[in-house]
Design an enzyme around this catalytic site. Structure first.
Site, PDB file in Angstrom:
ATOM      1  N   ARG A 154      40.407  37.692  41.915  1.00 53.04           N
ATOM      2  CA  ARG A 154      39.171  38.447  42.185  1.00 53.04           C
ATOM      3  C   ARG A 154      39.483  39.700  43.000  1.00 53.04           C
ATOM      4  NH1 ARG A 154      33.438  38.057  43.519  1.00 53.04           N
ATOM      5  NH2 ARG A 154      33.085  38.353  45.750  1.00 53.04           N
ATOM      6  N   TYR A 178      38.673  47.150  50.318  1.00 56.16           N
ATOM      7  CA  TYR A 178      39.543  47.475  49.193  1.00 56.16           C
ATOM      8  C   TYR A 178      40.046  48.911  49.259  1.00 56.16           C
ATOM      9  CZ  TYR A 178      38.033  43.028  47.403  1.00 56.16           C
ATOM     10  OH  TYR A 178      37.797  41.698  47.277  1.00 56.16           O
ATOM     11  N   HIS A 218      28.806  41.294  46.756  1.00 56.54           N
ATOM     12  CA  HIS A 218      28.880  41.395  48.204  1.00 56.54           C
ATOM     13  C   HIS A 218      27.521  41.809  48.769  1.00 56.54           C
ATOM     14  CE1 HIS A 218      33.514  42.176  48.262  1.00 56.54           C
ATOM     15  NE2 HIS A 218      33.225  40.892  48.236  1.00 56.54           N
ATOM     16  N   ARG A 224      33.992  34.445  41.616  1.00 55.93           N
ATOM     17  CA  ARG A 224      34.567  33.440  42.510  1.00 55.93           C
ATOM     18  C   ARG A 224      34.827  32.191  41.671  1.00 55.93           C
ATOM     19  NH1 ARG A 224      30.029  35.685  45.179  1.00 55.93           N
ATOM     20  NH2 ARG A 224      30.555  36.823  47.092  1.00 55.93           N
ATOM     21  N   LYS A 277      26.794  33.653  46.174  1.00 55.62           N
ATOM     22  CA  LYS A 277      26.453  33.242  47.532  1.00 55.62           C
ATOM     23  C   LYS A 277      25.010  33.606  47.858  1.00 55.62           C
ATOM     24  CE  LYS A 277      31.023  33.328  49.693  1.00 55.62           C
ATOM     25  NZ  LYS A 277      31.853  33.887  50.790  1.00 55.62           N
ATOM     26  N   HIS A 299      41.626  33.153  44.236  1.00 55.72           N
ATOM     27  CA  HIS A 299      40.792  34.213  44.805  1.00 55.72           C
ATOM     28  C   HIS A 299      41.489  35.572  44.754  1.00 55.72           C
ATOM     29  CE1 HIS A 299      37.006  34.984  46.770  1.00 55.72           C
ATOM     30  NE2 HIS A 299      37.607  35.746  47.676  1.00 55.72           N
TER      31      HIS A 299
END
Length: 313
Positions: A259, A291, A282, A158, A186, A256
């Site tokens: 990514r 995806y 994730h 990110r 995150k 983004h």
């Protein structure tokens, strides 16, 4: 324990930051959502709400707030986030025994269209990484931008993760001759990502060319702005806009998307979802599974273009 609504909001904010560990921009968004909700209730009830007033809100009053957002043309994703923010606030009030409202459970999140990440083709991605600046700049700035973009696409970082690297982290990486990097994403979760030789070379080239890095402490940001301060994400976004315009790419291409392209190209080359999930950081596999839709669309396009019967009229 907070006894007023203002104190409760401050305590909730501290809880989100320290316990939930929300990113700064998410924290600002949550605070804004709750502030606008309380602003609506002030107008709707005829007076600023208290904790007791919030506890007495009925489903009809929550629906009135949602209807007001719809009348004002606010997008469903924005309202979905606002619902999440308000639920979080009421959950905190209940948890701290400041106000209990069972009606919050009737608040429904707007249905959102299934979002499929947009990825660049491999050819377009090559052109993005090789694009030259349209204006005269210091050579080290071009090397900086090249390194950042390679981290976004080559390692799936990110933008905040890339710009969060410190001088010491990169010096340790390059000095030890390693090709993996520990990245904190995150939720302050750390993952290990491999780096391409090109990315390592780009990091070293920028480090050696940057006139400001040598005098800075190891704890300082590795990527710097023109005046030597930490690089602002807006500068990277601006650079991608320039490249987008130069190459005639759609407006949807942002940092983004690099990514997204990283993940989509890995999947297309046979990478498994669990590995890609780890590389992207994730928390849920369901996020990574988006995806598969991207890759299925690409495969369908290839099939229709190549199969003899598909081309027959």
């Amino acid at each position: 324990m907070p006894g007023s609504l203002a104190a409760a909001r401050e305590a909730w904010r501290d809880w989100l930051k320290s316990e939930r560990r929300l990113a700064d921009h998410t924290l600002v968004a949550y605070e804004h959502d709750v502030a606008t909700f309380l602003g609506f209730m002030t107008s709707y009830l005829g007076a600023p709400p208290t904790l007791d007033a919030l506890a007495r809100l009925k489903p009809a009053e929550f629906r009135a707030w949602l209807a007001d957002r719809a009348r004002n043309g606010l997008a469903r994703p924005s309202t979905a986030r606002a619902v999440s923010s308000v639920r979080s606030f009421f959950h905190f009030l209940d948890r701290e025994k400041l106000a209990h409202n069972a009606s919050i459970g009737t608040l429904q999140t707007p249905r959102l269209p299934h979002a499929v990440p947009k990825a660049l083709s491999e050819a377009d991605m090559d052109e993005v990484l090789e694009a030259e600046s349209e204006r005269e700049r210091e050579p080290w700035i071009d090397k900086r931008d090249a390194a950042v973009l390679l981290l976004l696409y080559g390692a799936g970082l990110r933008i905040g993760e890339a710009l969060g690297l410190t001088k010491a982290m990169v010096e340790d990486l390059l000095g030890a001759g390693r090709d993996t990097l520990a990245v904190t994403g995150k939720g302050r979760k750390t993952r290990i990502v491999p780096l391409l030789p090109q990315a390592l070379e780009a990091l070293a080239a920028y480090r050696d060319a940057c006139p400001h890095l040598a005098a800075l402490a190891g704890s300082h940001a590795f990527f710097l702005g023109a005046r030597g301060g930490p690089l602002d994400p807006a500068i990277v976004q601006k650079r991608v806009r320039e490249i987008r315009r130069q190459l005639g790419l759609p407006d949807s291409v942002t940092p983004h998307v690099l990514r997204h392209s990283f993940a989509t190209h890995l999947l297309g080359a046979g990478g498994d979802l669990r590995t890609i999930q780890e590389l992207l950081g994730h928390a849920s596999l369901s996020t990574t599974q988006r995806y598969t839709d991207v890759d299925a669309a690409r495969l369908t396009s290839v099939y229709r273009a190549a199969h003899p019967r598909a081309k027959a009229r």
